[in-house]
Design a protein around this motif. Structure first.
Motif, short mmCIF file in Angstrom:
data_model
loop_
_atom_site.label_atom_id
_atom_site.label_comp_id
_atom_site.label_asym_id
_atom_site.label_seq_id
_atom_site.Cartn_x
_atom_site.Cartn_y
_atom_site.Cartn_z
N GLN A 3 -12.40 53.58 -70.00
CA GLN A 3 -13.48 54.29 -70.69
C GLN A 3 -14.62 53.37 -71.10
O GLN A 3 -15.63 53.83 -71.61
N SER A 4 -14.49 52.06 -70.89
CA SER A 4 -15.59 51.17 -71.22
C SER A 4 -16.65 51.16 -70.11
O SER A 4 -17.72 50.63 -70.29
N VAL A 5 -16.34 51.76 -68.95
CA VAL A 5 -17.32 51.91 -67.87
C VAL A 5 -17.61 53.40 -67.74
O VAL A 5 -16.73 54.19 -67.42
N LEU A 6 -18.85 53.76 -68.02
CA LEU A 6 -19.26 55.16 -67.96
C LEU A 6 -20.30 55.33 -66.85
O LEU A 6 -21.15 54.47 -66.64
N PHE A 7 -20.21 56.47 -66.16
CA PHE A 7 -21.13 56.78 -65.07
C PHE A 7 -21.88 58.06 -65.41
O PHE A 7 -21.33 59.15 -65.27
N PRO A 8 -23.14 57.95 -65.84
CA PRO A 8 -23.93 59.16 -66.07
C PRO A 8 -24.12 59.93 -64.76
O PRO A 8 -24.04 59.34 -63.67
N ASP A 9 -24.37 61.19 -64.86
CA ASP A 9 -24.54 62.05 -63.68
C ASP A 9 -25.97 61.90 -63.15
O ASP A 9 -26.75 62.86 -63.15
N LEU A 10 -26.30 60.70 -62.72
CA LEU A 10 -27.63 60.39 -62.18
C LEU A 10 -27.45 59.62 -60.88
O LEU A 10 -26.64 58.70 -60.82
N GLN A 11 -28.21 59.99 -59.87
CA GLN A 11 -28.19 59.28 -58.61
C GLN A 11 -29.48 59.55 -57.86
O GLN A 11 -30.05 60.61 -57.99
N PHE A 58 -22.40 62.31 -51.76
CA PHE A 58 -22.14 61.43 -52.90
C PHE A 58 -21.41 62.20 -54.00
O PHE A 58 -20.41 61.73 -54.54
N GLU A 59 -21.90 63.38 -54.29
CA GLU A 59 -21.28 64.20 -55.34
C GLU A 59 -19.84 64.57 -54.96
O GLU A 59 -18.94 64.53 -55.80
N ALA A 60 -19.61 64.88 -53.70
CA ALA A 60 -18.27 65.25 -53.25
C ALA A 60 -17.29 64.08 -53.34
O ALA A 60 -16.11 64.28 -53.55
N CYS A 61 -17.81 62.87 -53.18
CA CYS A 61 -16.96 61.67 -53.20
C CYS A 61 -17.09 60.87 -54.50
O CYS A 61 -16.59 59.75 -54.59
N ARG A 62 -17.77 61.46 -55.47
CA ARG A 62 -18.12 60.74 -56.71
C ARG A 62 -16.93 60.02 -57.35
O ARG A 62 -17.04 58.85 -57.72
N PHE A 63 -15.80 60.66 -57.51
CA PHE A 63 -14.69 60.04 -58.23
C PHE A 63 -14.16 58.82 -57.49
O PHE A 63 -13.87 57.79 -58.12
N ASP A 64 -14.04 58.90 -56.18
CA ASP A 64 -13.59 57.75 -55.40
C ASP A 64 -14.61 56.60 -55.49
O ASP A 64 -14.23 55.44 -55.61
N ILE A 65 -15.88 56.95 -55.43
CA ILE A 65 -16.93 55.93 -55.52
C ILE A 65 -16.89 55.26 -56.88
O ILE A 65 -16.91 54.03 -56.99
N GLU A 66 -16.82 56.06 -57.94
CA GLU A 66 -16.80 55.50 -59.29
C GLU A 66 -15.56 54.62 -59.51
O GLU A 66 -15.67 53.56 -60.13
N ASP A 67 -14.41 55.04 -59.01
CA ASP A 67 -13.20 54.22 -59.16
C ASP A 67 -13.37 52.86 -58.49
O ASP A 67 -13.02 51.83 -59.06
N HIS A 68 -13.90 52.87 -57.27
CA HIS A 68 -14.07 51.60 -56.56
C HIS A 68 -15.12 50.72 -57.23
O HIS A 68 -14.91 49.51 -57.39
N VAL A 69 -16.24 51.31 -57.61
CA VAL A 69 -17.30 50.53 -58.25
C VAL A 69 -16.82 49.98 -59.60
O VAL A 69 -17.16 48.86 -59.97
N GLU A 70 -16.02 50.75 -60.31
CA GLU A 70 -15.46 50.26 -61.57
C GLU A 70 -14.62 49.00 -61.33
O GLU A 70 -14.71 48.03 -62.08
N GLU A 71 -13.84 49.00 -60.26
CA GLU A 71 -13.05 47.81 -59.91
C GLU A 71 -13.96 46.63 -59.60
O GLU A 71 -13.67 45.49 -60.02
N LEU A 72 -15.06 46.87 -58.87
CA LEU A 72 -16.00 45.79 -58.56
C LEU A 72 -16.62 45.22 -59.84
O LEU A 72 -16.77 44.00 -59.97
#
Length: 87
Positions: A3-11, A58-72
């Protein structure tokens, strides 16, 4: 999910660089994040044409993208400009 990494709904789509750009917020700091069109196409599983299709994928894959970017971000895999890019 951390929860320390938040992704606003902006792209936004950057046609010149062929990337979707989106922000992450980490402990109050904003980090620019990017995913390449080729990576997004691979995740989505079909060719993407035009900004509307790219942003919908992007929206359809958002959760996978956010998970990977959070790891990065957690691994401090920052580009020279301080951004995180999933190529």
């Amino acid at each position: 999910m951390n929860q320390s990494v938040l992704f606003p709904d902006l792209q936004d789509w950057d046609d010149t660089k062929q990337q979707v750009i989106f922000p992450a917020q980490v402990q109050g700091a904003n980090i620019q994040c990017r995913i390449s069109l080729s990576r997004l196409t691979e995740l989505h599983g079909e060719e993407l044409k035009g900004e509307a299709e790219v942003l919908a994928a992007f929206e359809a894959c958002r959760f996978d993208i956010e998970d990977h970017v959070e790891e990065l971000i957690e691994q401090e895999m920052f580009d020279e400009d301080g951004a995180v890019t999933w190529r």
